[in-house]
Design an enzyme around this catalytic site. Structure first.
Site, PDB file in Angstrom:
ATOM      1  N   ASN A  40       9.675 -49.195 -14.910  1.00  0.00           N
ATOM      2  CA  ASN A  40      10.353 -48.065 -15.551  1.00  0.00           C
ATOM      3  C   ASN A  40      10.799 -48.422 -16.963  1.00  0.00           C
ATOM      4  OD1 ASN A  40      10.105 -46.534 -13.235  1.00  0.00           O
ATOM      5  ND2 ASN A  40      12.219 -46.776 -12.586  1.00  0.00           N
ATOM      6  N   ARG A 362      -2.241 -35.362 -12.438  1.00  0.00           N
ATOM      7  CA  ARG A 362      -2.418 -36.778 -12.106  1.00  0.00           C
ATOM      8  C   ARG A 362      -3.145 -36.867 -10.772  1.00  0.00           C
ATOM      9  NH1 ARG A 362       0.959 -39.534 -15.660  1.00  0.00           N
ATOM     10  NH2 ARG A 362       2.922 -38.503 -16.199  1.00  0.00           N
ATOM     11  N   ARG A 392       0.697 -38.351 -19.562  1.00  0.00           N
ATOM     12  CA  ARG A 392       1.040 -39.649 -20.137  1.00  0.00           C
ATOM     13  C   ARG A 392       0.715 -40.812 -19.211  1.00  0.00           C
ATOM     14  NH1 ARG A 392       6.651 -39.255 -22.012  1.00  0.00           N
ATOM     15  NH2 ARG A 392       5.821 -38.409 -23.952  1.00  0.00           N
ATOM     16  N   HIS A 422       1.082 -28.518 -16.651  1.00  0.00           N
ATOM     17  CA  HIS A 422       1.763 -29.333 -15.642  1.00  0.00           C
ATOM     18  C   HIS A 422       1.820 -28.606 -14.297  1.00  0.00           C
ATOM     19  CE1 HIS A 422       5.515 -31.499 -14.102  1.00  0.00           C
ATOM     20  NE2 HIS A 422       4.700 -32.491 -14.394  1.00  0.00           N
ATOM     21  N   TYR A 455       6.152 -40.051  -2.876  1.00  0.00           N
ATOM     22  CA  TYR A 455       6.935 -39.043  -3.602  1.00  0.00           C
ATOM     23  C   TYR A 455       7.277 -37.916  -2.648  1.00  0.00           C
ATOM     24  CZ  TYR A 455       5.427 -40.898  -8.213  1.00  0.00           C
ATOM     25  OH  TYR A 455       5.198 -41.684  -9.321  1.00  0.00           O
ATOM     26  N   ARG A 551      17.614 -36.399  -9.608  1.00  0.00           N
ATOM     27  CA  ARG A 551      17.284 -37.807  -9.393  1.00  0.00           C
ATOM     28  C   ARG A 551      17.506 -38.645 -10.645  1.00  0.00           C
ATOM     29  NH1 ARG A 551      11.602 -38.198  -9.595  1.00  0.00           N
ATOM     30  NH2 ARG A 551      11.810 -39.137 -11.633  1.00  0.00           N
ATOM     31  N   HIS A 579      11.020 -36.025  -5.860  1.00  0.00           N
ATOM     32  CA  HIS A 579      10.222 -35.408  -6.916  1.00  0.00           C
ATOM     33  C   HIS A 579      10.167 -33.887  -6.820  1.00  0.00           C
ATOM     34  CE1 HIS A 579       6.294 -34.713  -9.135  1.00  0.00           C
ATOM     35  NE2 HIS A 579       6.893 -35.562  -9.952  1.00  0.00           N
TER      36      HIS A 579
END
Length: 685
Positions: A40, A362, A392, A422, A455, A551, A579
């Site tokens: 992270n 993703r 990203r 997205h 997730y 979160r 998530h």
């Protein structure tokens, strides 16, 4: 009146790190949180710190909404990171000692016995030495390009009467953890960089090695594309990804006890300020902790992978029949993502399916969904896929998939000009008895079968005609030149989503002012949008009770009298990454539940293509509401935000509730039964 975004993110990473303190978690799982913290932090420097350094370099001196200049933010970040990294290494080294007592040792150079040295020298000569490339630096050989996040050994050599710099990259093509025998533990590891450093003189025969150090550089990893100048977006992003590893250095990590001459040469060559140098008292790049494995004889040191539940009600041979009988709700990873994969696989083979349309943000490296889409196209179905090239750190993976899909006959769209897509949506068009029916999957998370195991996300599979009509409008918008979208029940950013959230919050304010009970529960990853925050403050002052489950980043200040005393902010950090984006509005006894791909961030509401969709099935909506209530009742993995930006751990040893563990144990027979199980748990505690 808000908190600083970067400092809020660092507080999130602190909560990740503090998971190492939970002694009920097996030790290898606890060490995994140190690796997550390190990963992270790498991304934080590559993106957020890089952006701040760009502001400083360009002379930008305006203050942010918290009143800080870019340089002041950077100083606070460096102070906080230094404190957190010191804490990380203290905790990690302590737990590695405990791991040694449990039977797995990580041995550093100072502990190499003659037997271990003999093993390593043989391995070095046969397997490591041939791969290494020593790089000298002098008047004829300039300072080499130091790759982003790669480990290096810096070497101070005596050449004539002067010290000279050389270095060796620790090759990523070799395993970093090397097993050795003849030690006191069941399993013994040494680090590749320690082996290279031990035998470094073999690379510089005839020269005296005066000193060595291990170091690592983090570089600006953000990709900025000027789309007006990008005639071929695919080609431009491909080139930008290649250049990412050579961006401006934003952090230099170096082992403590380094030679001062080596430090100065590296710092000057990489053009790093002193405050961007982090001296590490331990092993650089702790992401290697992901790789430590326990043998079967030491299985108690790790946790068995969770096995998601399957739905007994789904007709595996004809999932479309099951969907026609009622909407299917999915909560991952508690319920298997295979249901979504099977849905798309069946569609790819079904002769009655005419078209499949999907957005991909993703995906995994071996995606069964992508393979099914390619097979559908080869069978002659109309397959359209929007692949977001600017996801990203997944750009390269998405570029590869996009090319493969095009080669198989899929119509690939590379996003919308100026916007990042997205949304998570699949539309399947099927002919049934001389009429067309549309089937949809909508989700809060990505079409990634690997992250779906760790997730938490929610999804809906439906053939509701209103949803289908909106989905067709949506895909016409993303594939054409449409600059707006006219949907009936879905809200789409950046066109209608912000206004929808504003209207929903304003409605609760109206109910509160009218003397009715009014409340909002919102669960998301991050909250930073100033307009939304101001509206939540207004709602709080009007008497709306607001529970936020966030979160990560939260710049809203809760608990301030006269401003936000009706707002609580809770963060849950546990085994799975929270998530899902869920929004509940009480609406004076006519409550509404929405799921979304969007957080309450300005980028989601104004600069991305996002979806918000309602849950119209009353039982599914009630199940989601009780799941939210279970999260709010968690007193083992929850942290509550205070008005000064710090988080207090919520604990109750007498009546413990750990939401993720409870959700893992619940049995599914129906949504009604699921709700009853959660109700009884909350009420009994």
């Amino acid at each position: 009146m808000i908190l600083n975004r970067e400092l809020s993110w660092l507080e999130f990473n602190r909560r990740v790190l503090m998971e190492m303190e939970d002694l009920t978690t097996p030790i290898l799982e606890r060490l995994r949180f140190s690796a997550i913290f390190a990963s992270n932090l790498d991304e934080f420097f590559m993106v957020r710190v890089a952006a701040i350094k760009n502001q400083i370099s360009s002379g930008y001196e305006d203050v942010d909404p918290t009143g800080l200049t870019a340089r002041e933010k950077l100083e606070l970040i460096n102070e906080t990171v230094s404190e957190l990294v010191d804490l990380q290494y203290k905790m990690t080294m302590s737990q590695l000692e405990t791991l040694r007592e449990d039977g797995i040792s990580l041995i550093r150079s100072a502990e190499f016995t003659p037997s271990i040295l003999a093993q390593l020298e043989k391995k070095f000569s046969l397997e490591i030495f041939p791969v290494l490339t020593p790089m000298a630096v002098d008047f004829s050989r300039r300072f080499p390009l130091i790759a982003n996040k790669s480990l290096y050994i810096g070497v101070k050599l005596l050449i004539g009467l002067e010290p000279k710099l050389a270095m060796v990259q620790v090759p990523s093509v070799l395993e970093r953890l090397i097993k050795v025998t003849d030690c006191k533990s069941n399993v013994c590891y040494v680090l590749l960089e320690d082996v290279i450093e031990t035998f470094i003189d073999k690379l510089f025969l005839g020269h005296q090695v005066l000193a060595t150090c291990q170091f690592r550089a983090t570089r600006n990893g953000d990709i900025n594309i000027v789309e007006d100048e990008a005639e071929d977006l695919l080609m431009v992003i491909e080139e930008a990804v290649k250049l990412r590893k050579w961006g401006e250095t934003v952090r230099l990590e170096i082992g403590q006890g380094e030679d001062p001459w080596l430090l100065k040469v590296l710092q000057d060559s990489l053009m790093v300020e002193a405050k961007q140098v982090f001296k590490v008292d331990g092993i650089l790049d702790l992401t290697f902790l992901f790789k430590i494995k326990a043998p079967k004889s030491l299985s108690k040191l790790t946790k068995a992978p969770y096995k998601p539940k399957r739905f007994p009600i789904i007709d595996k041979k004809n999932i479309f029949k099951t969907i026609r009988e009622g909407d299917i709700f999915l909560h991952h990873p508690y319920e298997t993502f295979d249901t979504v994969v099977d849905f798309i696989k069946q569609a790819s083979k079904d002769p009655h399916v005419l078209a499949i349309k999907q957005t991909l943000y993703r995906v995994s490296g071996d995606s069964q969904i992508v393979k099914a889409l390619a097979e559908a196209a080869e069978k002659g179905k109309q397959v359209t896929v929007l692949v977001e090239l600017r996801a990203r750190f997944d750009e390269e993976n998405n570029i590869n998939w996009a090319k493969k899909l095009e080669q198989r006959g899929v119509h690939v769209i590379y996003g919308i000009y100026g916007l990042k897509t997205h949304s998570k949506i699949t539309l399947i068009v099927r002919r049934e008895k001389n009429k067309i029916r549309r089937y949809l999957h909508l989700s809060t998370g990505n079409y990634n079968d690997q992250t779906a195991k760790v997730y938490t996300d929610m999804g809906l599979i439906t053939c509701n005609e209103s949803f289908g009509s909106d989905a067709s409008m949506f895909f016409n918008m993303v594939s054409g030149f449409v600059t707006s979208v006219n949907t009936s029940i879905m809200s789409v950013a950046p066109f209608t989503l912000r206004q929808k959230f504003n209207d929903l919050i304003d409605r609760e304010i109206s109910h509160a002012k009218a003397g009715h009970s009014a409340s909002i529960i919102a669960k998301m990853n991050s909250l930073v949008d100033l307009e939304i925050i101001e509206r939540l403050y207004t709602a709080s002052k009007a008497g709306v009770k607001i529970n936020l489950l966030i979160r990560g980043i939260c710049t809203l200040k809760p608990g301030i009298e006269g401003q936000s005393e009706n707002i609580t902010v809770t963060s849950i950090v546990g085994e799975f990454l929270e998530h899902s984006r869920i929004f509940y509005f009480e609406n004076h006894r006519k409550s509404e539940i929405y799921l979304s791909s969007a957080d309450w961030m300005t980028r989601n509401l104004s600069r991305r293509v996002e979806l918000l969709f309602p849950i119209e099935d009353a039982t599914i909506a009630e199940r989601i509401l009780y799941t939210l209530k279970l999260y709010l009742a968690d007193n083992q993995k929850s942290w509550q935000l205070t008005s000064d930006g710090k988080y207090d751990k919520i604990t109750n040893s007498k009546h413990p509730i750990k939401a993720q563990d409870i959700l893992k144990t619940l049995e599914y027979t129906s949504n009604k039964e699921y709700i009853n199980q959660i109700k009884s748990i909350i009420e009994s505690k």
